[in-house]
Design a protein around this motif. Structure first.
Motif, PDB file in Angstrom:
ATOM      1  N   SER A  96       0.848  -1.189   0.000  1.00 17.31           N
ATOM      2  CA  SER A  96       0.000   0.000   0.000  1.00 17.31           C
ATOM      3  C   SER A  96       0.885   1.241   0.000  1.00 17.31           C
ATOM      4  O   SER A  96       2.097   1.160   0.253  1.00 17.31           O
ATOM      5  CB  SER A  96      -0.900   0.011   1.230  1.00 17.31           C
ATOM      6  N   LEU A  97       0.284   2.384  -0.282  1.00 18.82           N
ATOM      7  CA  LEU A  97       1.054   3.626  -0.281  1.00 18.82           C
ATOM      8  C   LEU A  97       1.653   3.912   1.087  1.00 18.82           C
ATOM      9  O   LEU A  97       2.797   4.364   1.200  1.00 18.82           O
ATOM     10  CB  LEU A  97       0.151   4.782  -0.720  1.00 18.82           C
ATOM     11  N   ALA A 102       6.470   3.991   4.743  1.00 19.87           N
ATOM     12  CA  ALA A 102       7.024   3.539   6.023  1.00 19.87           C
ATOM     13  C   ALA A 102       8.295   2.719   5.845  1.00 19.87           C
ATOM     14  O   ALA A 102       9.077   2.571   6.801  1.00 19.87           O
ATOM     15  CB  ALA A 102       5.981   2.709   6.776  1.00 19.87           C
ATOM     16  N   ASP A 103       8.537   2.187   4.667  1.00 18.21           N
ATOM     17  CA  ASP A 103       9.729   1.365   4.393  1.00 18.21           C
ATOM     18  C   ASP A 103      10.788   2.260   3.764  1.00 18.21           C
ATOM     19  O   ASP A 103      10.642   2.709   2.629  1.00 18.21           O
ATOM     20  CB  ASP A 103       9.358   0.218   3.452  1.00 18.21           C
ATOM     21  N   SER A 104      11.873   2.541   4.465  1.00 14.64           N
ATOM     22  CA  SER A 104      12.888   3.481   3.989  1.00 14.64           C
ATOM     23  C   SER A 104      13.501   3.040   2.666  1.00 14.64           C
ATOM     24  O   SER A 104      13.791   3.873   1.793  1.00 14.64           O
ATOM     25  CB  SER A 104      13.988   3.652   5.039  1.00 14.64           C
ATOM     26  N   GLU A 151      -3.813   8.969  -0.858  1.00 12.60           N
ATOM     27  CA  GLU A 151      -4.931   8.353  -1.572  1.00 12.60           C
ATOM     28  C   GLU A 151      -5.535   9.323  -2.594  1.00 12.60           C
ATOM     29  O   GLU A 151      -5.880   8.935  -3.722  1.00 12.60           O
ATOM     30  CB  GLU A 151      -6.002   7.897  -0.586  1.00 12.60           C
ATOM     31  N   ALA A 152      -5.683  10.587  -2.207  1.00 10.18           N
ATOM     32  CA  ALA A 152      -6.271  11.575  -3.109  1.00 10.18           C
ATOM     33  C   ALA A 152      -5.377  11.812  -4.326  1.00 10.18           C
ATOM     34  O   ALA A 152      -5.862  11.906  -5.467  1.00 10.18           O
ATOM     35  CB  ALA A 152      -6.510  12.885  -2.371  1.00 10.18           C
ATOM     36  N   LEU A 278       4.733   7.679  -8.491  1.00  9.75           N
ATOM     37  CA  LEU A 278       4.381   9.071  -8.767  1.00  9.75           C
ATOM     38  C   LEU A 278       3.620   9.683  -7.592  1.00  9.75           C
ATOM     39  O   LEU A 278       3.882  10.830  -7.198  1.00  9.75           O
ATOM     40  CB  LEU A 278       3.523   9.155 -10.031  1.00  9.75           C
ATOM     41  N   ALA A 279       2.670   8.939  -7.039  1.00 10.43           N
ATOM     42  CA  ALA A 279       1.885   9.445  -5.914  1.00 10.43           C
ATOM     43  C   ALA A 279       2.788   9.744  -4.727  1.00 10.43           C
ATOM     44  O   ALA A 279       2.660  10.793  -4.068  1.00 10.43           O
ATOM     45  CB  ALA A 279       0.804   8.440  -5.526  1.00 10.43           C
TER      46      ALA A 279
END
Length: 289
Positions: A96-97, A102-104, A151-152, A278-279
């Motif tokens: 998930s985003l 959270a994962d460096s 999310e947006a 990109l997000a």
């Protein structure tokens, strides 16, 4: 023959016997090292013609003894790079985003990949540094039309704004002047009120009249105090950030003829891993919520 040799009196060098307009040619042969170098380059060129692709034919070219192809070499390099990246891309596609951020390790990869994808696909409208132009939002600030959460942003990239995708975000501002919903005087008053919301109004009396019209015609989308509404894509009118310009003529133009900026849907054009990168990248620029 030796007695016929002529030596130049100034340089002490033997002449060739050639003379033009009183200028005599000196017999200064090239240095041996230069000649041997020249011969070596000729041999090198001849050998290159044999072992490498060199001679054009009607529909192709000679392949050369080695059969080298820069196109094949590039394909191998790209394949090697993709194989090395596939480990991260597969993880990004499955995560998930929030997990990516959270994962460096994934975040570092996503930021690099997102920056590259942005330069290729998004910078033409939003600018190389994502600062935007008139009509194209600045992605570095904290002013968002449809929301600045991960999310947006992801939704906007996936489905676009007023695009042809069935899940696109769509809302349209009425053209109050063009469709004769408001008179010219009412539009002027509303413009003054809108400018007053951000502290740049000049006509208090007109702004007071415009407040009444704004409450009747505009507050349903832009909210009572003009702070905007993400759900409807209604911009915040109470700050000093303007998409189409913040002077009175630009505001009047927006009210009169409406604005309807469009962003394409990238679903189907970019893969899921690239859209996620990109997000994450856009969110990291400084204005993400």
């Amino acid at each position: 023959m030796a007695d016929n040799k002529e030596v130049d009196q100034i340089s002490g060098v033997e002449t060739t016997g050639h003379e033009w307009d009183g200028i005599k040619e000196l017999n200064n042969p090239l240095p041996r090292w230069w000649l041997w170098t020249f011969y070596a380059t000729c041999l090198w060129a001849f050998a290159y013609w044999i072992v490498m692709p060199a001679w054009p034919l009607i529909s192709s070219h000679t392949a050369g003894v080695l059969g080298y192809s820069s196109r094949e070499q590039l394909a191998k390099t790209v394949a090697t790079a993709r194989e090395a990246q596939s480990v991260y891309l597969n993880r990004i596609e499955d995560a998930s985003l929030e997990e990516i951020v959270a994962d460096s390790e994934l975040l570092e990869f996503a930021l690099a990949g997102g920056g590259s994808a942005f330069a290729v696909n998004c910078s033409q409208c939003h600018g190389r540094g994502a600062a935007g132009y008139v009509g194209y939002p600045n992605l570095n600030d904290d002013d968002w039309i449809w929301g600045g959460s991960l999310e947006a942003i992801s939704h906007a990239i996936h489905f676009g704004i007023r695009s042809d995708h069935e899940e696109t975000r769509f809302n349209e501002m009425p053209a109050y002047g063009r469709d004769e919903l408001l008179t010219r005087e009412e539009i002027n008053d509303v413009a003054e009120y809108v400018l007053a919301l951000s502290g740049s109004g000049e006509d208090a009396a007109a702004a007071a009249r415009g407040e009444v019209t704004f409450a009747e015609q505009c507050s349903a989308c832009h909210m009572e105090n003009g702070e905007g509404n993400y759900e409807l894509g209604a911009p915040n009118l109470s700050d000093a950030i303007w998409l189409y310009g913040g002077d009175k003529s630009a505001v009047v133009e927006s009210i009169t003829n409406s604005r309807a900026g469009m962003m394409p849907a990238w679903t189907g054009r970019l893969d899921e891993a690239t859209i996620k990168q990109l997000a994450v990248y856009v969110h990291s620029l400084g204005g993400g919520e």
